[in-house]
Design an enzyme around this catalytic site. Sequence first.
Site, PDB file in Angstrom:
ATOM      1  N   SER A  17      13.415  -1.995   4.159  1.00  0.00           N
ATOM      2  CA  SER A  17      13.036  -1.794   2.749  1.00  0.00           C
ATOM      3  C   SER A  17      12.648  -3.120   2.087  1.00  0.00           C
ATOM      4  O   SER A  17      11.795  -3.142   1.193  1.00  0.00           O
ATOM      5  CB  SER A  17      14.147  -1.094   1.964  1.00  0.00           C
ATOM      6  OG  SER A  17      15.214  -1.966   1.711  1.00  0.00           O
ATOM      7  N   ASN A  18      13.246  -4.216   2.492  1.00  0.00           N
ATOM      8  CA  ASN A  18      12.823  -5.513   1.942  1.00  0.00           C
ATOM      9  C   ASN A  18      11.417  -5.859   2.408  1.00  0.00           C
ATOM     10  O   ASN A  18      10.604  -6.342   1.625  1.00  0.00           O
ATOM     11  CB  ASN A  18      13.814  -6.622   2.321  1.00  0.00           C
ATOM     12  CG  ASN A  18      14.960  -6.703   1.336  1.00  0.00           C
ATOM     13  OD1 ASN A  18      14.784  -7.160   0.209  1.00  0.00           O
ATOM     14  ND2 ASN A  18      16.131  -6.225   1.751  1.00  0.00           N
ATOM     15  N   ARG A  95      20.655 -10.638  13.756  1.00  0.00           N
ATOM     16  CA  ARG A  95      20.846 -11.538  14.877  1.00  0.00           C
ATOM     17  C   ARG A  95      20.973 -12.960  14.337  1.00  0.00           C
ATOM     18  O   ARG A  95      20.266 -13.321  13.391  1.00  0.00           O
ATOM     19  CB  ARG A  95      19.585 -11.452  15.753  1.00  0.00           C
ATOM     20  CG  ARG A  95      19.797 -11.645  17.177  1.00  0.00           C
ATOM     21  CD  ARG A  95      18.567 -11.164  17.938  1.00  0.00           C
ATOM     22  NE  ARG A  95      18.698  -9.795  18.372  1.00  0.00           N
ATOM     23  CZ  ARG A  95      19.461  -9.417  19.376  1.00  0.00           C
ATOM     24  NH1 ARG A  95      20.140 -10.307  20.051  1.00  0.00           N
ATOM     25  NH2 ARG A  95      19.538  -8.155  19.724  1.00  0.00           N
ATOM     26  N   ILE A  97      20.151 -16.679  14.480  1.00  0.00           N
ATOM     27  CA  ILE A  97      19.125 -17.455  15.169  1.00  0.00           C
ATOM     28  C   ILE A  97      19.669 -18.847  15.472  1.00  0.00           C
ATOM     29  O   ILE A  97      20.533 -19.360  14.783  1.00  0.00           O
ATOM     30  CB  ILE A  97      17.788 -17.481  14.402  1.00  0.00           C
ATOM     31  CG1 ILE A  97      17.939 -18.089  13.029  1.00  0.00           C
ATOM     32  CG2 ILE A  97      17.200 -16.090  14.280  1.00  0.00           C
ATOM     33  CD1 ILE A  97      16.609 -18.201  12.319  1.00  0.00           C
ATOM     34  N   ASN A 111      16.120 -16.127   4.185  1.00  0.00           N
ATOM     35  CA  ASN A 111      16.897 -14.913   4.416  1.00  0.00           C
ATOM     36  C   ASN A 111      17.323 -14.364   3.064  1.00  0.00           C
ATOM     37  O   ASN A 111      17.418 -15.101   2.086  1.00  0.00           O
ATOM     38  CB  ASN A 111      18.145 -15.244   5.249  1.00  0.00           C
ATOM     39  CG  ASN A 111      18.983 -14.022   5.558  1.00  0.00           C
ATOM     40  OD1 ASN A 111      18.443 -12.952   5.881  1.00  0.00           O
ATOM     41  ND2 ASN A 111      20.297 -14.137   5.453  1.00  0.00           N
ATOM     42  N   HIS A 113      20.490 -12.139   1.303  1.00  0.00           N
ATOM     43  CA  HIS A 113      21.862 -11.703   1.582  1.00  0.00           C
ATOM     44  C   HIS A 113      22.398 -10.944   0.364  1.00  0.00           C
ATOM     45  O   HIS A 113      22.221 -11.399  -0.774  1.00  0.00           O
ATOM     46  CB  HIS A 113      22.736 -12.925   1.890  1.00  0.00           C
ATOM     47  CG  HIS A 113      24.116 -12.536   2.285  1.00  0.00           C
ATOM     48  ND1 HIS A 113      24.410 -12.033   3.543  1.00  0.00           N
ATOM     49  CD2 HIS A 113      25.279 -12.528   1.592  1.00  0.00           C
ATOM     50  CE1 HIS A 113      25.703 -11.750   3.597  1.00  0.00           C
ATOM     51  NE2 HIS A 113      26.242 -12.036   2.434  1.00  0.00           N
TER      52      HIS A 113
HETATM   53  C1  GRF Z   1      19.685  -5.974   3.028  1.00  0.00           C
HETATM   54  O1  GRF Z   1      20.809  -5.574   2.292  1.00  0.00           O
HETATM   55  C2  GRF Z   1      19.679  -7.471   3.157  1.00  0.00           C
HETATM   56  O2  GRF Z   1      20.256  -8.124   2.069  1.00  0.00           O
HETATM   57  C3  GRF Z   1      20.512  -7.713   4.388  1.00  0.00           C
HETATM   58  O3  GRF Z   1      20.195  -6.635   5.247  1.00  0.00           O
HETATM   59  C4  GRF Z   1      19.764  -5.524   4.478  1.00  0.00           C
HETATM   60  C5  GRF Z   1      18.421  -5.142   5.022  1.00  0.00           C
HETATM   61  O4  GRF Z   1      17.910  -3.971   4.454  1.00  0.00           O
HETATM   62  N1  GRF Z   1      20.224  -9.006   4.955  1.00  0.00           N
HETATM   63  P1  GRF Z   1      16.416  -3.534   4.719  1.00  0.00           P
HETATM   64  O5  GRF Z   1      16.246  -3.426   6.233  1.00  0.00           O
HETATM   65  O6  GRF Z   1      15.520  -4.599   4.151  1.00  0.00           O
HETATM   66  O7  GRF Z   1      16.257  -2.223   4.037  1.00  0.00           O
END
Ligand code: GRF
Length: 205
Positions: A17-18, A95, A97, A111, A113
Amino acid sequence: MDIKKGKVAILLSGRGSNFEAIYNNSLKKDSNFQIEIVVSDKKKARGLELAEKFGIENHYIPPRKFETREHYEKHLIQLFEQKNIGLICLAGFMRIITGILIAGFRNRIMNIHPSLLPAFPGLNAQGQAIGYGAKISGCTVHFVDEGMDTGPIILQKDIKVMDNDDEDSLSIRILKEEHILYSKAIQLYFDQKLKIEGRKVTILP
Ligand code: GRF
C-alpha cells in the site's frame, strides 16, 4: 517518461500500500520522482501484482537463489545501477539489509516505520505502542543504516492513541499518514532539500 525526474526503486514483500501511494503521488503534476522498478522477495506479494497493473518493471528476486546475502545484494546494486536509480525505498520489505547494499547506496535508502522512532522499533510497532500504553504514536521516514530502524530520521508524523484503540484501528490511522509522509520525504530528497550531518537531517528551506 520525464527524464528529469528522480528514479526510485521499491523493495517490498507484501501488500504494497505504501508503494501504491508513492506511485499515485508520483503521477501528480508537481511530483519530481518516478518509480522505475519494483522488487519483491516474496512471489505472491500484492505489491508485484500492483506493479504489473501499473505497467512498472517488477521482479520477484528471492535471496535463496543466491549463494549468500552479499551476492543477493550485489545483484540488486547492479540492477539498480543499470537503471540509474537515485533512491531505494523500502516499503514493507521484511528483510534486514546488510552493509553491502547500504554502502552501495549510502544515504540513498529510505524506510518507513509505523511508530515514532526510536520508540518501538522492529516488528509489530503498532501492537507494541498499544501494549505499552503509549498516548501518542505515529510514523517515521528515515534513512537506512546498519541497525534495525536506527537510521537518521527525515520526517515524523504523530498520531494520538485513543483509549479504545486496538492494534488494528491504530494501524489503519497510522497507515493513512504513512501514505502521505513517504512521498513528502521522497520529494524533498529529489529537491535536494535533505542535508545529512551525522544523525541529523535538516530540511533546507
Ligand atoms: C507499513 O506499516 C510500514 O510502515 C512497514 O510495513 C508496512 C508495509 O505496508 N514498514 P504496505 O506493504 O506498504 O501496505
